[in-house]
Design a protein around this motif. Structure first.
Motif, PDB file in Angstrom:
ATOM      1  N   THR A 305       0.983  -1.568   0.136  1.00  0.00           N
ATOM      2  CA  THR A 305      -0.015  -0.157  -0.013  1.00  0.00           C
ATOM      3  C   THR A 305       0.611   1.180   0.202  1.00  0.00           C
ATOM      4  OG1 THR A 305      -0.397   0.250   1.958  1.00  0.00           O
ATOM      5  CG2 THR A 305      -1.593  -0.827   1.057  1.00  0.00           C
ATOM      6  N   MET A 306       2.205   1.299   0.513  1.00  0.00           N
ATOM      7  CA  MET A 306       3.435   2.191   0.173  1.00  0.00           C
ATOM      8  C   MET A 306       3.196   2.831  -0.804  1.00  0.00           C
ATOM      9  SD  MET A 306       3.389   3.371   3.703  1.00  0.00           S
ATOM     10  CE  MET A 306       4.994   4.192   3.263  1.00  0.00           C
ATOM     11  N   HIS A 322       6.830   8.552   3.728  1.00  0.00           N
ATOM     12  CA  HIS A 322       7.394   7.335   3.310  1.00  0.00           C
ATOM     13  C   HIS A 322       8.836   6.908   4.100  1.00  0.00           C
ATOM     14  CE1 HIS A 322      10.296   8.978   0.720  1.00  0.00           C
ATOM     15  NE2 HIS A 322       9.641   9.449  -0.318  1.00  0.00           N
ATOM     16  N   LEU A 325       8.956   4.229   7.132  1.00  0.00           N
ATOM     17  CA  LEU A 325       8.445   2.633   6.702  1.00  0.00           C
ATOM     18  C   LEU A 325       9.709   2.190   5.651  1.00  0.00           C
ATOM     19  CD1 LEU A 325       4.912   0.942   7.117  1.00  0.00           C
ATOM     20  CD2 LEU A 325       7.374   1.173   8.979  1.00  0.00           C
ATOM     21  N   THR A 342      12.788  -4.203   7.174  1.00  0.00           N
ATOM     22  CA  THR A 342      12.095  -5.613   7.712  1.00  0.00           C
ATOM     23  C   THR A 342      12.878  -6.398   7.937  1.00  0.00           C
ATOM     24  OG1 THR A 342       9.757  -6.789   7.229  1.00  0.00           O
ATOM     25  CG2 THR A 342      11.451  -5.607   5.669  1.00  0.00           C
ATOM     26  N   VAL A 579      -4.275  -6.624   6.764  1.00  0.00           N
ATOM     27  CA  VAL A 579      -3.744  -5.431   6.210  1.00  0.00           C
ATOM     28  C   VAL A 579      -4.661  -4.520   6.422  1.00  0.00           C
ATOM     29  CG1 VAL A 579      -3.599  -5.925   3.683  1.00  0.00           C
ATOM     30  CG2 VAL A 579      -1.638  -4.548   4.810  1.00  0.00           C
ATOM     31  N   GLU A 583      -2.711  -1.334   8.514  1.00  0.00           N
ATOM     32  CA  GLU A 583      -2.250  -0.252   8.453  1.00  0.00           C
ATOM     33  C   GLU A 583      -3.063   0.916   8.104  1.00  0.00           C
ATOM     34  OE1 GLU A 583      -1.272   2.519   5.330  1.00  0.00           O
ATOM     35  OE2 GLU A 583      -2.428   1.155   5.206  1.00  0.00           O
ATOM     36  N   SER A 584      -4.617   0.623   8.202  1.00  0.00           N
ATOM     37  CA  SER A 584      -5.322   1.762   8.943  1.00  0.00           C
ATOM     38  C   SER A 584      -4.735   2.762  10.223  1.00  0.00           C
ATOM     39  CB  SER A 584      -6.585   1.456   8.215  1.00  0.00           C
ATOM     40  OG  SER A 584      -7.374   1.277   6.896  1.00  0.00           O
ATOM     41  N   ASN A 586      -1.985   2.100  12.199  1.00  0.00           N
ATOM     42  CA  ASN A 586      -0.932   2.857  12.691  1.00  0.00           C
ATOM     43  C   ASN A 586      -1.067   3.501  11.875  1.00  0.00           C
ATOM     44  OD1 ASN A 586       0.174   1.227  10.571  1.00  0.00           O
ATOM     45  ND2 ASN A 586       0.589   0.226  11.806  1.00  0.00           N
ATOM     46  N   ILE A 587      -1.760   4.270  10.992  1.00  0.00           N
ATOM     47  CA  ILE A 587      -1.418   5.203   9.360  1.00  0.00           C
ATOM     48  C   ILE A 587      -1.363   6.650  10.291  1.00  0.00           C
ATOM     49  CG2 ILE A 587      -3.631   5.907   8.975  1.00  0.00           C
ATOM     50  CD1 ILE A 587      -2.646   6.584   5.751  1.00  0.00           C
ATOM     51  N   ARG A 590       2.194   7.195  10.785  1.00  0.00           N
ATOM     52  CA  ARG A 590       3.171   8.180   9.829  1.00  0.00           C
ATOM     53  C   ARG A 590       2.969   9.362   9.181  1.00  0.00           C
ATOM     54  NH1 ARG A 590       1.822   2.782   9.036  1.00  0.00           N
ATOM     55  NH2 ARG A 590       0.453   3.201   6.955  1.00  0.00           N
ATOM     56  N   PHE A 722      -7.242   3.855   1.195  1.00  0.00           N
ATOM     57  CA  PHE A 722      -6.713   3.301   1.622  1.00  0.00           C
ATOM     58  C   PHE A 722      -7.139   2.477   0.117  1.00  0.00           C
ATOM     59  CE2 PHE A 722      -6.218  -1.884   1.142  1.00  0.00           C
ATOM     60  CZ  PHE A 722      -5.127  -1.827   1.999  1.00  0.00           C
TER      61      PHE A 722
END
Length: 803
Positions: A305-306, A322, A325, A342, A579, A583-584, A586-587, A590, A722
């Motif tokens: 998604t990034m 960005h 991450l 990662t 995901v 991902e939503s 902890n957005i 970022r 998303f």
């Protein structure tokens, strides 16, 4: 004969038959005589042992000599066979080349020279040089001074080929980057935006570019050298010098391309644009051109998604940073790269067709320096160690830069089949001790994972080797996130890792997302289901205590809306749903601070865990089509029916309105229904919304307000929806129009009494499964975790029977 004579005869006969030694043997011996006899016997014994040892060594030496002779014969035979094979292969290749030339009407190959003949045309004396001078010039070009079996003439030809000149009169400049290009004076460095097509004009353009870059690097170096000593020795001064050195090294591959005059137009045109803008002092435009050259048009996928969060001028800046991450890097060819921050552990064979060394970090395929005339004429034969897994059609299209075909559950074999990101080689760690889906040595028991971690930790410090390089690259690290299975051996592996990380990073925020219950269906054998429950309980005990926040996520959610079509047997579908939520959620961590601030992991953690002891939380979410969600004409009831949007319900706190979600990923498969049903008491909730959700503003409460007795609620909003990339199963989301490429997502992370119910349910089941040795400690620890959700509120007034 009388008795006296008979006795005399017997005595005489005995004296005649007795040995002289027996007749002279003493009846009593001295102690010194006994010691002498013992020493003599010991010496004889040692002598016999030494003689036997020499005989054994002699036999062993002879056997080794015989074996060496046989090995030499075998080696000689292998060399003869290899030479014969090489000769036959060269003859076949030569015959095929002759046929091809004859078919195309080309002249025949020249006859091969026999062994011992002088190779090539002799080098003229005016082009020859001493061997020492030749070695010095090769070293100045960062070339090997000598190659195995290379003669002086071959070395001279290699140097001539490297400098790319017809004669050895090529001049190497002594600038920051030595080059064989003839640099032009400063008055001729002005370049034009139009890239010429003629060979001569193009070569002159390459000389202009090399001259301009050489001048810039020289001026940069001189400017840094003119600084005051205290400035040079400061931290900022050293950083500036390091940036100059890195830029110089990164430009070496470009100079090599310029020397060979083989730079493609796709790179020449942006480079000319950058240089032209810089020469006209339009440095912002030059920087924008560099960004478009380095990452804007490169054929490399960013991430799942990034990928949609990366923006380049003149696009508006994305609100998502960005760099949180993704880490910047330099490929071997000098180009810029972005790879995820990662660290991935998986079993042997679980990575599918993914390679540890990918296209970003493959060395530039120049010509092999050993593949020179007369040095190593034969082609290498590569023998793969294991059978490689072929790439999926989706990955083949991505590598070729084509539009990939849609994925399906039948075409997805491994998680790497739908991955759109390149990883750094250090991010991929394979545990070769176990094979994926191995029936003989299954990776299923919690103890197996813990034992594997302890074994590897004894051999090498995993934190120092694998994790620390990524952590030290971060300027202001928020925390670490761990994604792991908890109902198999990965639970034990992660438990060992987490305890080790707590020793190393005691105060760092560590979030653990526990994925479990995969395959826990009626088709799963009963023994396997019971083992999964026991593994999940042991993981819950350690991960719930050591993690800052522990979020269990069921692979088979009990609560699913009608607009979601989930194939519970497909890990691809399960991963897509998970995901979307995490991902939503902890957005906010970022978001760029320049665009209104962000909610860090610590902020979310403080909201849901006000006491510092309620570390287990549940994740819920709702999904909608943003086009339908933004339609103001729909009333509340019709809107909820079509898209399943957030509605409000009255909680046990009276006036507080908390959102109700459509999807509950919390593990609730083992809950035991109580005779006296109680309402769920919420302690704290952190919500994140993406899209125009109709949320009540009264529900948000400051978690640090001492005079507020209700649940702590914190909300974060992100303007970005998303993105549904082509790697997602789009048919799974039927949220309105049916053709949505982006989703509006509303997620919530909650600590409530539902966590205590789940923990107690697991404790009741595992009490009958665990062994006697660990039963008491495991059950007591689970009870302690559940009791943290009973303190600070009156449980006697929350039953459904109360008015």
């Amino acid at each position: 004969m009388d008795f006296a004579k008979l006795m005399s005869a017997h005595i005489k006969k005995g004296k005649e038959t007795a040995s002289p030694a027996e007749s002279t043997e003493k009846k009593y011996l001295k102690r010194s005589e006994i010691e002498a006899q013992r020493q003599a016997a010991y010496a004889a014994e040692q002598e016999a042992a030494e003689r036997a040892r020499r005989e054994r060594l002699e036999r062993k030496r002879k056997a080794e000599e015989d074996e060496a002779e046989r090995e030499a014969e075998r080696q000689e035979k292998r060399m003869r066979m290899a030479e014969e094979s090489r000769r036959m292969r060269e003859e076949e290749e030569e015959a095929e080349e002759r046929k091809r030339r004859k078919r195309l009407g080309l002249p025949d190959l020249p006859p091969k020279k026999k062994d011992g003949e002088d190779e090539g045309t002799p080098v003229p004396e005016d082009e020859d040089m001493d061997n020492e001078e030749l070695v010095a010039k090769l070293r100045a070009l960062d070339e090997p001074a000598r190659l195995f079996g290379e003669t002086h003439k071959q070395r001279l030809k290699r140097y001539k080929k490297r400098v790319g000149a017809d004669t050895l009169a090529a001049i190497m400049t002594d600038g920051p980057i030595p080059t064989t290009l003839h640099l032009v004076p400063e008055k001729d460095m002005k370049v034009s935006l139009k890239v010429p097509k003629e060979k001569q004009a193009r070569e002159f353009l390459f000389r202009q570019l090399a001259s301009y870059f050489t001048m810039v690097l020289k001026e940069w170096d001189l400017t840094l050298a003119r600084r005051d000593p205290e400035v040079r020795e400061s931290y900022q001064g050293k950083q500036a010098y390091a940036a100059m050195v890195q830029a110089r090294e990164n430009m070496r591959p470009l100079f090599k391309k310029l020397e060979k005059f083989d730079l493609p137009d796709s790179i020449v045109e942006p480079v000319v644009e950058i240089v032209h803008a810089a020469q006209e002092r339009r440095y912002v435009d030059a920087n924008d051109g560099y960004l478009r050259l380095s990452i804007g048009k490169a054929a490399w996928p960013i991430g799942v998604t990034m990928e949609s969060y990366f923006t380049y001028p003149p696009e508006p800046e994305s609100p998502v940073n960005h760099d949180v991450l993704f880490r910047p890097g330099i490929a071997p060819d000098g180009s810029d790269t972005f790879t995820p921050r990662t660290l991935i552990y998986d079993l042997k064979g679980a990575f599918g067709s993914m390679r540890k060394i990918n296209a970003l970090y493959e060395a530039e395929d120049d010509r092999n320096i050993l593949d020179q005339n007369g040095v190593w004429p034969s082609k290498p034969i590569v023998q793969p160690a294991t059978q490689t897994i072929p790439q999926s059609i989706y990955q083949e299209h991505l590598d070729a830069g084509l539009q990939p075909p849609p994925l399906s559950t039948s075409s997805v074999r491994y998680w790497s089949d739908y991955s759109r990101v390149y990883y750094h080689p250090k991010s991929i760690v394979q545990l070769s001790e176990f094979d994926v889906n191995d029936k003989l040595m299954p990776f299923e028991s919690w103890d197996v994972g813990m034992e594997l971690f302890e074994k590897l930790e004894r051999e090498v410090d995993l934190v120092d080797r694998d994790l620390r390089p990524f952590v030290e690259e971060c300027d202001g690290i928020q925390g670490l996130q761990i994604f792991t299975g908890v109902d198999d051996a990965w639970g034990g592996w992660t438990s060992g890792w987490l305890e080790r990380m707590r020793d190393e990073y005691g105060k760092l925020s560590i979030w653990t997302w526990g994925l479990g219950d995969h395959g826990a269906s009626a088709a799963t054998p009963r023994e396997r289901r019971l083992q999964q429950i026991a593994n999940s309980a042991r993981s819950l005990q350690i991960l719930g205590e050591q993690s800052s926040v522990y979020i269990p996520m069921s692979n088979r959610p009990a609560k699913l809306p009608g607009y979601l079509t989930l194939d519970a047997t497909s890990p691809w579908h399960i991963a897509a749903l998970q995901v979307v939520g995490l991902e939503s959620m902890n957005i906010s961590s970022r978001l760029r601070t320049s665009l209104g601030g962000r909610g860090t992991l610590q902020d979310l953690e403080n909201t849901i865990n006000s006491t510092g002891k309620r570390r287990i939380a549940k994740l819920e979410m709702s999904i909608a089509d943003p086009a339908v969600l933004s339609d103001k004409a729909l009333d509340e009831t019709e809107h909820a029916e079509k898209v399943g949007s957030v509605t409000s319900r009255q909680t046990s706190e009276g006036d507080d309105q908390l959102g109700n979600f459509d999807i509950d990923t919390f593990t609730r498969d083992y809950r035991i229904e109580s005779r006296r049903k109680k309402k769920e008491h919420v302690f704290g909730r952190a919500e994140a919304s993406r899209g125009e959700w109709s949320l009540s503003e009264d529900a948000e409460r400051d978690p640090h307000d001492r005079f507020y007795s209700g649940p702590a609620v914190q909300r974060f909003g992100a303007p970005l929806l998303f993105p549904l990339l082509d790697s997602f199963p789009r048919s799974m989301f039927d949220v309105g129009s049916g053709h949505a490429t982006k989703l509006a997502v509303h997620t919530g992370l909650t600590t409530s009494t539902a966590v205590a119910d789940q923990v107690r349910a697991v404790e009741q089941i595992v009490k009958r499964l665990a062994g006697i040795e660990e039963r008491e400690a495991l059950c007591n620890n689970l009870q302690v975790l559940a009791e943290e959700y009973d303190e600070g509120w009156d449980s006697g007034t929350d039953s459904d029977d109360d008015e």
